[in-house]
Design a protein around this motif. Sequence first.
Motif, mmCIF file in Angstrom:
data_model
loop_
_atom_site.group_PDB
_atom_site.id
_atom_site.type_symbol
_atom_site.label_atom_id
_atom_site.label_comp_id
_atom_site.label_asym_id
_atom_site.label_seq_id
_atom_site.Cartn_x
_atom_site.Cartn_y
_atom_site.Cartn_z
ATOM 1 N N ILE A 96 -61.776 -25.343 -24.887
ATOM 2 C CA ILE A 96 -62.387 -24.173 -25.527
ATOM 3 C C ILE A 96 -63.185 -24.663 -26.733
ATOM 4 C CG2 ILE A 96 -61.930 -22.031 -26.781
ATOM 5 C CD1 ILE A 96 -59.360 -21.770 -25.138
ATOM 6 N N THR A 97 -64.471 -24.283 -26.819
ATOM 7 C CA THR A 97 -65.291 -24.793 -27.910
ATOM 8 C C THR A 97 -65.637 -23.720 -28.930
ATOM 9 O OG1 THR A 97 -67.174 -24.417 -26.472
ATOM 10 C CG2 THR A 97 -66.356 -26.672 -26.601
ATOM 11 N N ALA A 98 -65.293 -22.466 -28.668
ATOM 12 C CA ALA A 98 -65.635 -21.373 -29.580
ATOM 13 C C ALA A 98 -65.014 -21.631 -30.951
ATOM 14 C CB ALA A 98 -65.131 -20.048 -29.022
ATOM 15 N N LEU A 104 -54.383 -11.118 -27.825
ATOM 16 C CA LEU A 104 -53.245 -11.817 -27.227
ATOM 17 C C LEU A 104 -52.196 -12.082 -28.305
ATOM 18 C CD1 LEU A 104 -55.470 -14.195 -25.182
ATOM 19 C CD2 LEU A 104 -54.077 -12.363 -24.256
ATOM 20 N N ASN A 105 -50.957 -12.136 -27.892
ATOM 21 C CA ASN A 105 -49.858 -12.254 -28.852
ATOM 22 C C ASN A 105 -49.117 -13.575 -28.735
ATOM 23 O OD1 ASN A 105 -50.329 -9.617 -29.618
ATOM 24 N ND2 ASN A 105 -48.949 -8.819 -28.050
ATOM 25 N N TYR A 106 -48.440 -13.944 -29.807
ATOM 26 C CA TYR A 106 -47.428 -15.004 -29.747
ATOM 27 C C TYR A 106 -46.368 -14.697 -30.795
ATOM 28 C CZ TYR A 106 -49.710 -17.064 -33.876
ATOM 29 O OH TYR A 106 -50.245 -17.275 -35.124
ATOM 30 N N ASN A 107 -45.285 -15.443 -30.763
ATOM 31 C CA ASN A 107 -44.186 -15.233 -31.713
ATOM 32 C C ASN A 107 -44.143 -16.344 -32.742
ATOM 33 O OD1 ASN A 107 -42.999 -12.879 -30.707
ATOM 34 N ND2 ASN A 107 -41.920 -14.037 -29.122
ATOM 35 N N THR A 108 -43.627 -16.017 -33.930
ATOM 36 C CA THR A 108 -43.379 -17.049 -34.931
ATOM 37 C C THR A 108 -42.495 -18.122 -34.304
ATOM 38 O OG1 THR A 108 -43.249 -15.196 -36.433
ATOM 39 C CG2 THR A 108 -42.661 -17.347 -37.337
ATOM 40 N N ASN A 109 -42.794 -19.378 -34.595
ATOM 41 C CA ASN A 109 -42.036 -20.526 -34.082
ATOM 42 C C ASN A 109 -42.369 -20.916 -32.642
ATOM 43 O OD1 ASN A 109 -40.606 -21.169 -36.400
ATOM 44 N ND2 ASN A 109 -38.999 -19.685 -35.952
ATOM 45 N N ASP A 110 -43.243 -20.174 -31.976
ATOM 46 C CA ASP A 110 -43.689 -20.638 -30.658
ATOM 47 C C ASP A 110 -44.441 -21.947 -30.827
ATOM 48 O OD1 ASP A 110 -42.675 -18.534 -29.329
ATOM 49 O OD2 ASP A 110 -44.576 -17.622 -28.738
ATOM 50 N N GLN A 111 -44.396 -22.791 -29.797
ATOM 51 C CA GLN A 111 -45.127 -24.048 -29.894
ATOM 52 C C GLN A 111 -46.096 -24.241 -28.738
ATOM 53 O OE1 GLN A 111 -41.992 -27.024 -30.764
ATOM 54 N NE2 GLN A 111 -42.812 -26.744 -32.799
ATOM 55 N N ALA A 158 -65.497 -11.226 -29.326
ATOM 56 C CA ALA A 158 -64.435 -11.986 -29.971
ATOM 57 C C ALA A 158 -63.116 -11.784 -29.238
ATOM 58 C CB ALA A 158 -64.284 -11.547 -31.427
ATOM 59 N N VAL A 159 -62.256 -12.779 -29.342
ATOM 60 C CA VAL A 159 -60.882 -12.641 -28.862
ATOM 61 C C VAL A 159 -59.976 -12.762 -30.082
ATOM 62 C CG1 VAL A 159 -59.048 -13.844 -27.618
ATOM 63 C CG2 VAL A 159 -61.226 -13.436 -26.503
ATOM 64 N N ASP A 190 -67.335 -15.635 -28.032
ATOM 65 C CA ASP A 190 -68.199 -16.367 -28.970
ATOM 66 C C ASP A 190 -67.392 -16.896 -30.144
ATOM 67 O OD1 ASP A 190 -70.420 -15.617 -27.460
ATOM 68 O OD2 ASP A 190 -70.488 -13.675 -28.467
ATOM 69 N N VAL A 191 -66.307 -16.162 -30.453
ATOM 70 C CA VAL A 191 -65.515 -16.541 -31.611
ATOM 71 C C VAL A 191 -64.069 -16.102 -31.367
ATOM 72 C CG1 VAL A 191 -66.020 -14.388 -32.839
ATOM 73 C CG2 VAL A 191 -65.416 -16.407 -34.150
ATOM 74 N N ILE A 192 -63.122 -16.823 -31.974
ATOM 75 C CA ILE A 192 -61.711 -16.470 -31.824
ATOM 76 C C ILE A 192 -61.140 -16.235 -33.212
ATOM 77 C CG2 ILE A 192 -59.454 -17.232 -30.987
ATOM 78 C CD1 ILE A 192 -61.117 -19.130 -29.092
ATOM 79 N N PHE A 193 -60.577 -15.056 -33.421
ATOM 80 C CA PHE A 193 -59.941 -14.747 -34.706
ATOM 81 C C PHE A 193 -58.437 -14.867 -34.524
ATOM 82 C CE2 PHE A 193 -58.527 -11.613 -38.033
ATOM 83 C CZ PHE A 193 -58.951 -12.371 -39.118
ATOM 84 N N ALA A 194 -57.801 -15.769 -35.262
ATOM 85 C CA ALA A 194 -56.372 -16.040 -35.044
ATOM 86 C C ALA A 194 -55.613 -16.131 -36.360
ATOM 87 C CB ALA A 194 -56.212 -17.339 -34.256
#
Lengths: 383, 297
Positions: free
Chosen positions: A249-251, A204-211, A168-169, A226-230
């Motif tokens: 990306i099809t996962a 992997l990271n991102y910030n609130t309000n990123d687009q 997983a990512v 196999d799967v992405i948890f976000a």
Amino acid sequence: MKRSAAVLPVLVALALVGCRGGTKQPTTVKLGVFEPMTGANAAGGAMEVEGVKLANELYPSVKVGDKEYKIDLVVVDNKSDKVEAANAAQRLVDQDKVNVVLGSWGSSLSMAAGPIVKDKKIPAVAMSATNPLVTKGNDFYFRVCFIDPFQGTVMANYAAKDLKAKKAVIIREVSNDYSVGLARFFADSFKKLTADPAAILAELNYNTNDQDFTAQLTTVKSMKPDVIFAPGNYTESALIIKQARELGITAPFLGGDTWEAPEFIDVGRQAVEGAVLSTFFATEVPITPTSKEFLDAYRKKYQKEPAAVTALGFDGYLVARAAIERAGSLDGTKIRDALLATQSFPGAAGLITFDQDRNATKSAVIKVVKDGKFTYLTTVQPQ
Amino acid sequence: MTPALFLQHLANALALGSLYALIAIGYTMVYGILRLINFAHGDVFMLGAYVAFYGAALFLLPWWASFAIAIAVTALLGVLLERVAYRPLRDSPRISVMISAIGASFLIENVAVVLFGGRPKGVTVPDVMNVRLQLGPVAVMSVSVVIPIFTFAILALLLWVVGKTKTGMAMRAVSTDLDAARLQAIDVNRIISFTFGSGSLLAAFGGILWSYKYPQLNPLMGVMPGLKCFIAAVVGGIGNIQGAVLGGFMLGIIELMAIAFLPTLTGYRDAFAFVLLIVVLLVKPSGLLGTGHAEKV
């Protein structure tokens, strides 16, 4: 415009302070509704407020001792911002002098209010804030939902058992305590379930309000998970999934309760079809008589299906109201003690009993986005 | 990093960078004429996107019609903004105009919260913009190809207007010396309105294309892009149109490449733009393509 709206409760509060100096008792009970009404989390806040207001319409008063009090809602906007949230909470307890605080959507925002309500001994009931730290060590903060260690396990189980995923990512909103916490609980449980310490390929990271998430997603694509948890805020998450599909990306994507907002589908459209999330309540499976009462009233008023957090908003109001009634007093500590004694209270989203950490133990519901709707998949009982 | 992966990152960066460039041009044009930083530019960008959204959602216009109307309406709003918030202060100290610009920005944002609501809105992306193209190892959406083409077309058009037309000559004259230009019988107010109108038009272009690429609107969506594009304009040399485009592309590329190569620093993404600004200001205060002239602010 905002100023005039802000001045009014201040004037009311001042008037009440004046009254308290004399012999006159307050004639209303005030519930502070502490929610994001603007900014990144505005939809979440609006859905909870809908539930609170609906409950207020059905049960507009409370009996304290032998006197009937009208319940006034004081809604403040915490603007989806941790600093603004602290200011808003301070205003509720200092100027508006509310008896109980309800909210907020978003664990980070609730945590900003934590020390303030604790300091003033005003009990607070969070509706859908699932990070354990909201109530931990703060004996005035309660919540009517489950917490993230459970939610993380539920989704890890789904990934490992139902999807048979091996790798997983995780993509998390790094400035959001909810997202970071839930990601960690998912990772711990997923590694255990797959018996593979390297089962999480990357976080992997991102910030609130990123687009724009194309840089992170291009990296994800090269890892072939196999799967992405976000887990994260609904609009950012919808954009992530959309951009992932655009990159090829099809996962499958998995997320948490914060995804369940109409905006998630409105922004993601075709791309979010098949996204799976855990949440608190499904309208397809009413749990208690209160569920039915809530669903009937909501459908009649809004002509649509409520979100899970709307049901929790409804429950937060009812739990607080019942506690005030049982406390027979408007004193914060007494209301807190009455809240602690809540046993199997029938809420719309299930029975509420607070454990020693003031969290409700509840089952989780898994939903999938199908034909542009959040559709019930299954219910997972707590261990 | 494989070459295929690098190319994909580069494609992503060019798409983002050209959007930045488009918005940065507006900052640079207004600054070039009035020595004014139009802090409300990011909010004009937001208005453009909303007007197009409502044109398509409420009046059921085809996307190109709502696109055209939104651009015209936003250009008019830009002209109006200059009339109301900046023109009365033209002879006041520079700082008053700047504060007025910041005030205008907050006003527009908060009026937008009241009018449009705080909840985000999902944009229906026109089908032509939403085609997935696979060019060898690189996947891009058609909108990401359209944006750079637009940006360069507009750059060429602007350079022609400024360099070859009479209006452009007047713009350059106003930019060099406003009072001297007036003495040459140039209608200064008309030129300034024209500049604001075209700057806002570009902001609307940027806003609408932005909403096709990131189909989500909220009243504060212009704040961060606004700041970043301002930085792009300064980095490229504020007042210089080619510089703004260069700055925009640089910003897009640096931002995405930094995340691609140093994923652990993603949380500091927005900081990259500001670090770039600081470095450029330290090394070449007039910007990469700017012409240095000492000025007291």
